[in-house]
Design a protein around this motif. Structure first.
Motif, mmCIF file in Angstrom:
data_model
loop_
_atom_site.group_PDB
_atom_site.id
_atom_site.type_symbol
_atom_site.label_atom_id
_atom_site.label_comp_id
_atom_site.label_asym_id
_atom_site.label_seq_id
_atom_site.Cartn_x
_atom_site.Cartn_y
_atom_site.Cartn_z
ATOM 1 N N GLU A 160 84.479 59.677 0.728
ATOM 2 C CA GLU A 160 83.100 59.429 1.163
ATOM 3 C C GLU A 160 82.725 60.336 2.329
ATOM 4 O O GLU A 160 81.625 60.879 2.368
ATOM 5 N N ARG A 161 83.631 60.498 3.280
ATOM 6 C CA ARG A 161 83.354 61.399 4.420
ATOM 7 C C ARG A 161 83.168 62.824 3.937
ATOM 8 O O ARG A 161 82.262 63.528 4.386
ATOM 9 N N TRP A 162 84.025 63.260 3.011
ATOM 10 C CA TRP A 162 83.934 64.620 2.484
ATOM 11 C C TRP A 162 82.602 64.808 1.765
ATOM 12 O O TRP A 162 81.937 65.826 1.922
ATOM 13 N N PHE A 173 86.755 45.399 2.531
ATOM 14 C CA PHE A 173 86.564 46.850 2.521
ATOM 15 C C PHE A 173 85.341 47.244 1.703
ATOM 16 O O PHE A 173 84.547 48.064 2.110
ATOM 17 N N PHE A 174 85.181 46.645 0.527
ATOM 18 C CA PHE A 174 84.140 47.071 -0.392
ATOM 19 C C PHE A 174 82.844 46.265 -0.268
ATOM 20 O O PHE A 174 81.808 46.705 -0.699
ATOM 21 N N ARG A 185 79.764 63.166 2.255
ATOM 22 C CA ARG A 185 78.674 63.238 3.232
ATOM 23 C C ARG A 185 78.656 64.584 3.944
ATOM 24 O O ARG A 185 77.598 65.167 4.179
ATOM 25 N N ARG A 217 96.456 50.386 0.592
ATOM 26 C CA ARG A 217 95.974 50.974 1.847
ATOM 27 C C ARG A 217 95.712 52.472 1.661
ATOM 28 O O ARG A 217 94.694 52.990 2.110
ATOM 29 N N GLN A 258 89.624 56.694 -0.483
ATOM 30 C CA GLN A 258 88.210 56.477 -0.779
ATOM 31 C C GLN A 258 87.355 56.765 0.452
ATOM 32 O O GLN A 258 86.301 57.385 0.356
ATOM 33 N N VAL A 259 87.812 56.321 1.609
ATOM 34 C CA VAL A 259 87.073 56.594 2.850
ATOM 35 C C VAL A 259 86.982 58.096 3.084
ATOM 36 O O VAL A 259 85.911 58.623 3.422
ATOM 37 N N GLU A 260 88.093 58.789 2.902
ATOM 38 C CA GLU A 260 88.096 60.247 3.091
ATOM 39 C C GLU A 260 87.171 60.932 2.089
ATOM 40 O O GLU A 260 86.461 61.885 2.428
ATOM 41 N N MET A 293 92.566 52.906 -0.385
ATOM 42 C CA MET A 293 91.391 52.642 0.435
ATOM 43 C C MET A 293 91.116 53.815 1.374
ATOM 44 O O MET A 293 89.966 54.226 1.559
ATOM 45 N N GLN A 294 92.165 54.351 1.973
ATOM 46 C CA GLN A 294 92.013 55.487 2.879
ATOM 47 C C GLN A 294 91.497 56.719 2.129
ATOM 48 O O GLN A 294 90.660 57.458 2.638
#
Length: 124
Positions: free
Chosen positions: A64-66, A10-11, A68, A54, A60-62, A57-58
């Motif tokens: 990052e999307r926010w 993931f990282f 951006r 999980r 963190q992905v959210e 991790m989710q």
């Protein structure tokens, strides 16, 4: 080991995954060397990660999307404000130019009026 690999996948970048795969193949080969076998290839079919990991991790992905998305919105807002300021500056320039031309016309008209008054006084 499963958790470490999942986090690394993931990282980490793909070059680090390749390095990790090579290290895992070497470790398996070393461990099985006493039986006269070795590992040529290692592939992960399925990873079971703890639900908390999980979710983390989710999240963190959210995040990052926010981030951006907010950056894109801020960039668009900045460009909009820049265009507004340029437009307002152009408008102010045109207003100042028109006011200057009007003042010049007024001065010329007063000068002509004074000239006419002097001529009328001289003729009378």
């Amino acid at each position: 080991m499963h958790l470490f690999f999942a986090l690394c996948c993931f990282f980490c970048g793909p070059w680090e995954r390749e390095s990790l795969n090579a290290k895992i193949v070497a470790a398996i080969s070393q461990a099985s060397d006493c039986w006269g076998s070795w590992c040529l290839h290692y592939e992960i079919k399925d990873i079971h990660v703890l639900p908390r990991v999980r979710e983390s991790m989710q999240m963190q992905v959210e995040a990052e999307r926010w981030k951006r998305r907010e950056m894109a919105i801020n960039m668009a807002e900045g460009q909009k404000q820049a265009q507004i300021l340029v437009s307002e500056d152009e408008k102010a320039k045109q207003i100042n130019k028109a006011a200057g031309e009007a003042s010049a016309m007024l001065v010329k008209a007063r000068a002509k009026a004074d000239t006419i008054q002097l001529l009328m006084a001289a003729l009378a």
